[in-house]
Write an enzyme that holds these catalytic residues in place. Structure first.
Site, PDB file in Angstrom:
ATOM      1  N   LYS A 106       0.872  -1.163   0.000  1.00  0.00           N
ATOM      2  CA  LYS A 106       0.000   0.000   0.000  1.00  0.00           C
ATOM      3  C   LYS A 106       0.917   1.223   0.000  1.00  0.00           C
ATOM      4  O   LYS A 106       1.619   1.492   0.980  1.00  0.00           O
ATOM      5  CB  LYS A 106      -0.907  -0.025   1.233  1.00  0.00           C
ATOM      6  CG  LYS A 106      -2.075   0.962   1.183  1.00  0.00           C
ATOM      7  CD  LYS A 106      -1.616   2.328   1.575  1.00  0.00           C
ATOM      8  CE  LYS A 106      -2.758   3.272   1.829  1.00  0.00           C
ATOM      9  NZ  LYS A 106      -2.255   4.642   2.102  1.00  0.00           N
ATOM     10  N   GLU A 163       0.998   8.012   0.611  1.00  0.00           N
ATOM     11  CA  GLU A 163       0.484   9.141  -0.166  1.00  0.00           C
ATOM     12  C   GLU A 163       1.503  10.266  -0.325  1.00  0.00           C
ATOM     13  O   GLU A 163       1.336  11.153  -1.159  1.00  0.00           O
ATOM     14  CB  GLU A 163      -0.786   9.703   0.485  1.00  0.00           C
ATOM     15  CG  GLU A 163      -0.615  10.253   1.889  1.00  0.00           C
ATOM     16  CD  GLU A 163      -0.765   9.210   2.981  1.00  0.00           C
ATOM     17  OE1 GLU A 163      -0.919   9.601   4.145  1.00  0.00           O
ATOM     18  OE2 GLU A 163      -0.732   7.991   2.658  1.00  0.00           O
ATOM     19  N   GLY A 204       4.863   3.315  10.754  1.00  0.00           N
ATOM     20  CA  GLY A 204       4.099   4.550  10.769  1.00  0.00           C
ATOM     21  C   GLY A 204       3.746   4.985  12.169  1.00  0.00           C
ATOM     22  O   GLY A 204       4.477   4.710  13.126  1.00  0.00           O
ATOM     23  N   SER A 205       2.596   5.608  12.304  1.00  0.00           N
ATOM     24  CA  SER A 205       2.188   6.208  13.574  1.00  0.00           C
ATOM     25  C   SER A 205       1.492   5.202  14.474  1.00  0.00           C
ATOM     26  O   SER A 205       1.013   4.146  14.024  1.00  0.00           O
ATOM     27  CB  SER A 205       1.256   7.385  13.316  1.00  0.00           C
ATOM     28  OG  SER A 205       0.023   6.923  12.768  1.00  0.00           O
ATOM     29  N   GLY A 223      -2.123   4.925  13.286  1.00  0.00           N
ATOM     30  CA  GLY A 223      -2.258   4.079  12.109  1.00  0.00           C
ATOM     31  C   GLY A 223      -2.099   2.611  12.443  1.00  0.00           C
ATOM     32  O   GLY A 223      -2.858   1.758  11.966  1.00  0.00           O
ATOM     33  N   GLY A 224      -1.108   2.293  13.259  1.00  0.00           N
ATOM     34  CA  GLY A 224      -0.888   0.908  13.644  1.00  0.00           C
ATOM     35  C   GLY A 224      -2.030   0.346  14.462  1.00  0.00           C
ATOM     36  O   GLY A 224      -2.424  -0.815  14.293  1.00  0.00           O
ATOM     37  N   GLU A 278       5.691  -1.094  13.383  1.00  0.00           N
ATOM     38  CA  GLU A 278       6.606  -0.194  14.089  1.00  0.00           C
ATOM     39  C   GLU A 278       5.865   1.129  14.241  1.00  0.00           C
ATOM     40  O   GLU A 278       5.558   1.796  13.253  1.00  0.00           O
ATOM     41  CB  GLU A 278       7.886  -0.016  13.273  1.00  0.00           C
ATOM     42  CG  GLU A 278       8.922   0.860  13.932  1.00  0.00           C
ATOM     43  CD  GLU A 278      10.066   1.167  12.974  1.00  0.00           C
ATOM     44  OE1 GLU A 278      10.451   2.344  12.890  1.00  0.00           O
ATOM     45  OE2 GLU A 278      10.553   0.226  12.317  1.00  0.00           O
ATOM     46  N   CYS A 306      12.540   7.293  13.036  1.00  0.00           N
ATOM     47  CA  CYS A 306      11.947   6.559  14.152  1.00  0.00           C
ATOM     48  C   CYS A 306      12.926   6.399  15.300  1.00  0.00           C
ATOM     49  O   CYS A 306      12.527   6.072  16.419  1.00  0.00           O
ATOM     50  CB  CYS A 306      11.463   5.191  13.682  1.00  0.00           C
ATOM     51  SG  CYS A 306      12.728   4.218  12.846  1.00  0.00           S
ATOM     52  N   GLU A 344       5.968  10.168  21.876  1.00  0.00           N
ATOM     53  CA  GLU A 344       6.826  10.599  20.777  1.00  0.00           C
ATOM     54  C   GLU A 344       6.345  11.918  20.189  1.00  0.00           C
ATOM     55  O   GLU A 344       5.143  12.133  19.991  1.00  0.00           O
ATOM     56  CB  GLU A 344       6.853   9.544  19.675  1.00  0.00           C
ATOM     57  CG  GLU A 344       7.723   9.917  18.492  1.00  0.00           C
ATOM     58  CD  GLU A 344       7.627   8.921  17.350  1.00  0.00           C
ATOM     59  OE1 GLU A 344       8.646   8.691  16.676  1.00  0.00           O
ATOM     60  OE2 GLU A 344       6.525   8.360  17.151  1.00  0.00           O
TER      61      GLU A 344
END
Length: 467
Positions: free
Chosen positions: A144, A147, A195-196, A199-200, A219, A253, A337
């Site tokens: 995926k 963007e 990602g964030s 999102g995770g 992650e 990260c 974070e």
């Protein structure tokens, strides 16, 4: 279901049947061909990424080289053969209970869904570590695209596909709306994500809703604490910290988001001066920029600003300061974070007070100690081992080597599966599952489990490792 996702997954699954049956040595040759193709097309790839991400040429060229090197590493992993973890126990009727002939090894899972990262348009994207490790394991991949760099994703996929025996082994889908159907497709057997936390968490929820929940290797976020002990050199710590904090405008990260320094010895002043000499820069996407401004704004409301660098494109490197007690009182919020060039400097008066606070921090990818010698840090080691997946001595966390020994993972929320890594040779293990064969005919056994060991892989036979 999204038609493009449906088609990509079905084509990948069909292509995967022949790929999983391809001998590892042949897969290794294919991976080396992909590596060569990436380097050959670097002059097309990096300008597209520069236009979409505003990252500099030198950084992007280096990232393409790193991405190509990952493919060569996994070619070596395949030729080594240890990744299959071949184990043979011959029958022993005198054992209690009696032991049949048992042989076990790892096999590829199936179609792997990969969510590309924003901050690495090559190394953690279409041709990134998740993709190459899954292909090495014998799994087809559907990515995926992020963007933030859609054209770069298309170009990279085109380059990789030309080097694959079947282009359908690498599928690519675009758009936010493609994420959910990709995760929930019944032919998808595992998901990789960088990602964030938000999102995770959303992906994990989708997986939990499947009738057959599948492995999720995400992650999600890391503050990467740094502990500076009194014997360290203030000038060296300050200059190294400022460079690590602002590398890539803090969009890594492994960015050092927490630094614990002695209240005496000039550490705080040295850090303030070093950060004050830095400058910001454009961030990768408007969404990341807005997120950084919100997060740093929340810190500004709660903490004292210690120093700020020069603003570029509205982004200013910032470090905030707090006493250890005040920082502890502000947990867990102050331990979250802040993705970008921002960090908290925490002053302590007695290093003996640090373990109690460190135990309260969220899991991280890394934890770092700066000291002149090991004795001073001895009491911190047990705490740090439980806190992070990689422990660093007198160095900085930004920069993740691609090699056999690397572990890039950590306790939640650094990753969803702390026993696994997304970087390095061991990353292949995420996309495999063990199968045991009991009293199986020799002619039907995989070659890795035969007594004559025609592929020459490492085997553990009756408890003894044979290489």
């Amino acid at each position: 279901m999204n038609d493009s996702v449906q088609a990509a997954v079905e084509r990948a699954a069909a292509a995967g049947e022949a790929w999983r049956a391809t001998p590892p040595a042949e897969r290794a040759t294919v991976l080396e061909g992909v590596s060569d193709a990436l380097l050959k097309h670097a002059e097309e790839l990096w300008p597209a990424a520069a236009e979409e991400t505003r990252l500099p040429e030198a950084r992007l060229r280096g990232e393409i080289a790193r991405t190509a090197a990952q493919f060569r590493l996994f070619a070596d992993v395949l030729r080594d053969g240890g990744w299959v973890e071949a184990v043979i126990d011959h029958p022993d009727p005198g054992a209690i209970p009696p032991r049949p002939d048992l042989r076990r090894m790892n096999h590829p899972l199936g179609v792997v869904a990969v969510f590309a990262a924003s901050n690495f348009p090559f190394a953690f994207s279409v041709a990134g570590g998740d993709t190459v490790s899954a292909l090495a394991a014998g799994c087809p991949v559907v990515v995926k695209a992020h963007e933030g760099h859609p054209r770069t994703s298309d170009l990279t996929a085109s380059v990789v596909r030309q080097a694959l025996p079947d282009p359908d082994l690498l599928g690519l889908v675009h758009g936010f709306e493609a994420g959910a159907p990709l995760v929930k497709h019944p032919l998808v057997t595992a998901v990789g994500f960088t990602g964030s936390l938000a999102g995770g968490t959303a992906i994990q929820k989708l997986i939990d809703e499947r009738p057959d929940p599948i492995p999720f290797y995400g992650e999600l976020g890391s503050v990467n604490p740094v502990v500076v002990l009194p014997s360290a050199d203030p000038a060296e710590v300050a200059s190294g910290f400022a460079a690590s904090l602002t590398l890539g405008v803090g969009q890594f990260c492994t960015n050092p988001g927490l630094v614990f320094v002695p209240a005496e010895g000039g550490f705080e002043q040295a850090v303030a001066e070093a950060v004050g000499a830095t400058s910001g820069g454009p961030m990768l996407t408007d969404k990341i920029r807005e997120g950084y401004l919100r997060a740093s704004g929340r810190l500004a409301e709660r903490l004292t600003l210690l120093a700020g660098g020069s603003a570029v494109d509205g982004i200013t490197p910032q470090v905030f300061a707090a006493d250890l007690e005040a920082f502890a009182d502000g947990l867990p919020e102050l331990g979250e974070e802040c993705f970008g060039p921002s960090a908290i400097v925490v002053r302590y008066r007695d290093a003996a007070d640090l373990p109690a606070v460190l135990r309260r921090l969220p899991g991280s990818l890394t934890a770092t100690v700066h000291a002149a010698g090991p004795e001073e840090a001895r009491d911190l080691v047990p705490v740090l081992r439980r806190l992070a997946g990689r422990l660093i001595w007198n160095g900085w966390p930004t920069g993740v080597a691609v090699c056999w020994a690397m572990h890039h993972g950590g306790p939640w929320p650094a990753s969803t599966a702390p026993a696994h890594t997304s970087v390095g040779a061991a990353a292949i293990g995420r996309w495999t599952t063990p199968v045991a064969y009991q009293d199986w005919p020799a002619d039907l056994l995989p070659p890795e489990l035969r007594d004559d060991n025609p592929l020459g892989v490492p085997q553990r036979v009756d408890g003894s490792l044979r290489v």
